[in-house]
Write an enzyme that holds these catalytic residues in place. Structure first.
Site, PDB file in Angstrom:
ATOM      1  N   ASP A 103       0.853  -1.179   0.000  1.00 12.00           N
ATOM      2  CA  ASP A 103       0.000   0.000   0.000  1.00 12.00           C
ATOM      3  C   ASP A 103       0.893   1.234   0.000  1.00 12.00           C
ATOM      4  O   ASP A 103       1.680   1.431   0.923  1.00 12.00           O
ATOM      5  CB  ASP A 103      -0.893  -0.034   1.252  1.00 12.00           C
ATOM      6  CG  ASP A 103      -1.817   1.175   1.336  1.00 12.00           C
ATOM      7  OD1 ASP A 103      -2.018   1.846   0.299  1.00 12.00           O
ATOM      8  OD2 ASP A 103      -2.326   1.454   2.430  1.00 12.00           O
ATOM      9  N   ASP A 120       0.577   5.179   0.047  1.00  9.08           N
ATOM     10  CA  ASP A 120      -0.415   6.220   0.271  1.00  9.08           C
ATOM     11  C   ASP A 120       0.285   7.570   0.260  1.00  9.08           C
ATOM     12  O   ASP A 120       1.264   7.764   0.984  1.00  9.08           O
ATOM     13  CB  ASP A 120      -1.086   5.989   1.639  1.00  9.08           C
ATOM     14  CG  ASP A 120      -2.347   6.821   1.797  1.00  9.08           C
ATOM     15  OD1 ASP A 120      -2.328   8.011   1.385  1.00  9.08           O
ATOM     16  OD2 ASP A 120      -3.336   6.294   2.319  1.00  9.08           O
ATOM     17  N   ASP A 148       3.129   1.232   3.429  1.00  7.78           N
ATOM     18  CA  ASP A 148       2.559   1.042   4.761  1.00  7.78           C
ATOM     19  C   ASP A 148       2.976  -0.350   5.228  1.00  7.78           C
ATOM     20  O   ASP A 148       2.498  -1.352   4.695  1.00  7.78           O
ATOM     21  CB  ASP A 148       1.033   1.168   4.693  1.00  7.78           C
ATOM     22  CG  ASP A 148       0.380   0.947   6.049  1.00  7.78           C
ATOM     23  OD1 ASP A 148       1.057   0.406   6.961  1.00  7.78           O
ATOM     24  OD2 ASP A 148      -0.797   1.303   6.203  1.00  7.78           O
TER      25      ASP A 148
END
Ligand SMILES: [Zn+2]
Ligand SMILES: [Zn+2]
Lengths: 339, 373
Positions: free
Chosen positions: B95, B97, B281
């Site tokens: 992930d 972000d 992440d």
């Protein structure tokens, strides 16, 4: 399973199916108690266990065929003796020492550039037993990153973190020493479980005496000393790690050394604790301990690190008994106060 | 969410699932996956099994979930409780972000929403309207943030392919539906790794726990010859490029590193994490039992779709992930930040009643910057 020659069997006797091996060679267990040519092997087997119990590695003579057979037999009889004695502490010490012994051969065979079959056998043992695929690549041994991770995550030292390894296209590059080091724990538990699996044979007269001696020998290890129960959990853990043959980090050694020195143990009392460490070197260990004790150089005596420091190095295994202390050294005082 | 807003958003989501079912499919090995979903103003429902595209479609139209999830793990019994599922393996997921990149532009499109009175303002300590301190951070994302996230994804892809030996065709990149990207690796040798092993992979990718020795700097008597070369593979090569820049500077730099000493170099490696390490992440990749937003579904934080990036370089989420229609909707908007959707600029709005295309209205309602009039 692997099809091994006698010389290979002598190096890795734990690969033998004990009963079958004896039968194939035309022997029964009873013969070892009656045949004067075979009787010395019982003595040798006992010696092999005794040596292991002190944390030393049994040295093998692998010169001629006769000696090779003796090597395998003494291992198998040692297992029989251990089973008959039922002493688990000895089995643990024995499998650890045998693992170390095999490790040395594996490392040497793996790096043997002159003998392809030796190298192939070592590669196959590592693959079949521990599912690690090793390939030789110039002076390196390359293994898939995924295989590497499954084993390396059990090491605490940063040098085993993937980021500190040479990686290329999904492969990790290791030396022969590192490749074998990677499976140390599994090698030990493999040998241990092989011994556990062996069914206990019925007692024969010739084995009664050595088995009795083993029971006596094991008493040396099974009695917990008063002092050790008073160690704080971090110190106990560090000692356990060393006993298991794990490589204690530098800060772990520092903590253990300074702690034990502070409670009044001497350098020569402490040094043997490190004997099982994979990189044990007597001279270096003594030098380092003397350094901590302030017996060398600057004469600075090092203090046992605080709980906070111990925690920051991932060495803390605090229990409720640790409540309110800020240094491992306070642990003992507290328990005696409340006793 | 207010009743009226809820009705509008639910109807728009339903219409999307009705009109765009071609975008949303159950993943491969469907029967081994755990599904889950959330409804607006309600909790998470997990441990579901969805067997086919038809089943999925039925669920979407009847339940109208705000968010839909599916496990990256494969189980023997996906509907049983966690302990009884019998975990088999899991795709590697990442992930990225843009919120985690902390780019300078962030302060221009992050605002605080007052949980007491609903007022929205740019960075403040207390609500300018009611003085409440119960403020919640809300952000829109900008082109610059998306391009920052893309850079991280490219760094990640490079490590996955060059270092970890993953085949390019086994890597798929999706827009997350909000402010970043989700990267999936399937059919790799890493499928069976547990959480502990994945944690070490994460540290590798993020360039964490690197020690000076790895890059040639020993505590005692460092040797010039053990420092990395620019042509080296993996982190040695990347660190080398970072510290030496060009080959001609190498010798001078090494002299300096050695004279500055071990701990200075250690700190330098530490500082390099943000530049050369990939900012993912870590929790997402470490977790082998997660349910992860289902590709093709809408993200209730934005009303945009989590969608496969066919052409990653050119991918523009404000264009390519916006599928709600453009029927005119009247809203009261309080949005101190400008944004662009489907090539149209919107904002800023100061508590004003306006008529907007539905996709922009839904975007602001999902973000909490507007309400139906
Ligand atoms: Zn307010
Ligand atoms: Zn931005």
């Amino acid at each position: 399973m692997l099809n091994l020659g006698t010389d290979e069997m002598a190096k890795y006797p734990f690969l033998a199916e004990a009963g079958k091996y004896l039968k194939d060679k035309g022997f029964t267990l009873d013969q070892f108690g009656t045949d004067p040519d075979l009787m010395p092997i019982i003595e040798k087997a006992y010696h092999r266990i005794e040596k292991a119990s002190t944390g030393k590695i049994y040295h093998s003579e692998l010169e001629n065929l006769e000696q090779l057979d003796v090597e395998v037999f003494s291992f198998l009889i040692a297992v029989v003796l251990l089973k008959l004695s039922g002493m688990n502490t000895l089995i643990k010490r024995f499998s650890l020492a045998e693992a170390r012994r095999a490790e040395k051969f594996l490392e040497k065979d793996l790096a043997d550039f002159s003998d392809k079959t030796k190298e192939q056998l070592a590669v196959r043992i590592i693959k079949d037993l521990f599912s690690v695929n090793v390939q030789k690549h110039k002076e390196f041994f390359v293994i898939p990153v995924s295989d590497y991770l499954k084993h390396a995550v059990y090491f605490h030292e940063k040098e085993w973190k993937l980021v500190n390894r040479r990686i290329e296209n999904g492969k990790v590059f290791l030396t022969s020493h590192e490749s074998v080091r990677l499976i140390r724990k599994e090698l030990d538990s493999y040998i241990n479980s092989k011994i556990q699996e062996v069914s206990t044979p019925s007692m024969i007269d010739a084995l009664k005496k050595p088995v009795e001696k083993l029971r006596l020998l094991s008493k040396k290890f099974s009695v917990p000393t008063m002092v050790s129960t008073e160690y704080p959990p971090c110190i106990k853990h560090a000692i356990d790690e060393l006993n298991k043959g794990e490589n204690l980090s530098h800060s772990g050694r520092f903590m253990l050394g300074t702690y034990l020195l502070s409670i009044g143990q001497t350098v020569s009392q402490i040094a043997p604790l490190f004997k099982n460490a994979p990189d044990y070197n007597e001279k270096v260990t003594l030098y380092q301990l003397n350094h901590l004790a302030g017996n060398s150089g600057s004469g600075t005596e090092y203090k046992c690190p605080s709980c906070e420091k111990v925690k920051s190095k991932d060495l803390c295994y605090a229990t409720s008994d640790c409540d309110g202390i800020i240094n491992p050294l306070q642990f003992k005082k507290k328990t005696t106060l409340h006793a | 969410m207010h009743e009226k807003d809820l009705k509008l958003v639910e109807n728009s989501f339903k219409k999307y699932y009705f009109d765009h079912f071609d975008l949303i499919h159950v993943p491969e090995r469907t029967s081994e996956r755990e599904f889950g979903y959330q409804k607006f103003n309600s909790g998470m429902i997990r441990h579901l099994s969805i067997k086919s595209d038809e089943d999925l479609r039925l669920m979407l139209i009847t339940e109208i979930p705000s968010d839909v999830y599916c496990s990256n793990a494969y189980y023997s019994f996906p509907t049983l409780s966690m302990g009884e599922k019998d975990w088999k393996e899991a795709d590697l997921i990442f992930d990225v972000d843009s919120k985690d990149l902390h780019l300078d532009c962030r302060k221009e499109h992050t605002c605080l929403k007052c949980n007491s009175c609903g007022e929205v303002a740019l960075m403040v300590q207390t609500c300018p309207k009611c003085n409440s301190t119960k403020l919640e951070q809300k952000s829109l994302t900008c082109k610059n943030c998306i391009s920052g996230a893309k850079t991280e994804v490219k760094k990640l892809m490079n490590i996955l392919i060059e270092d970890l030996g993953i085949k390019k065709q086994n890597i798929r990149v999706y827009f997350s539906g909000n402010e970043g990207f989700h990267v999936y690796v399937t059919n790799s040798p890493y499928q069976k790794l547990g959480s502990r092993e994945r944690t070490d992979l994460v540290d590798y990718i993020m360039f964490r726990s690197a020690i000076p020795e790895t890059f040639g700097m020993k505590k005692y008597k460092p040797e010039r010859s053990s420092f990395p070369e620019i042509i080296d593979n993996g982190w040695r090569g990347r660190v080398s490029k970072e510290i030496f820049g060009s080959k001609s500077k190498r010798s001078k730099e090494i002299t300096e590193i050695i004279s500055n000493g071990y701990s200075v170099f250690q700190q330098r490696l530490e500082n390099m994490k943000t530049d050369i390490g990939v900012r993912i992440d870590p929790n997402v990749t470490m977790d082998t039992h997660r349910i992860f937003r289902l590709a093709g579904s809408l993200n209730s934080k934005s009303g945009l779709s989590k969608i496969f990036c066919k052409n990653f370089e050119k991918f523009d989420p404000f264009q390519d992930a916006c599928f709600i229609d453009d029927e005119k909707i009247d809203v009261v908007a309080n949005c101190p930040v400008r944004f662009t959707l489907k090539n149209r600029k919107f904002g800023t709005y100061k508590n004003e009643k306006i008529s907007l295309p539905k996709y922009a209205a839904i975007y602001m309602i999902c973000k909490g910057f507007a309400s139906t009039a």
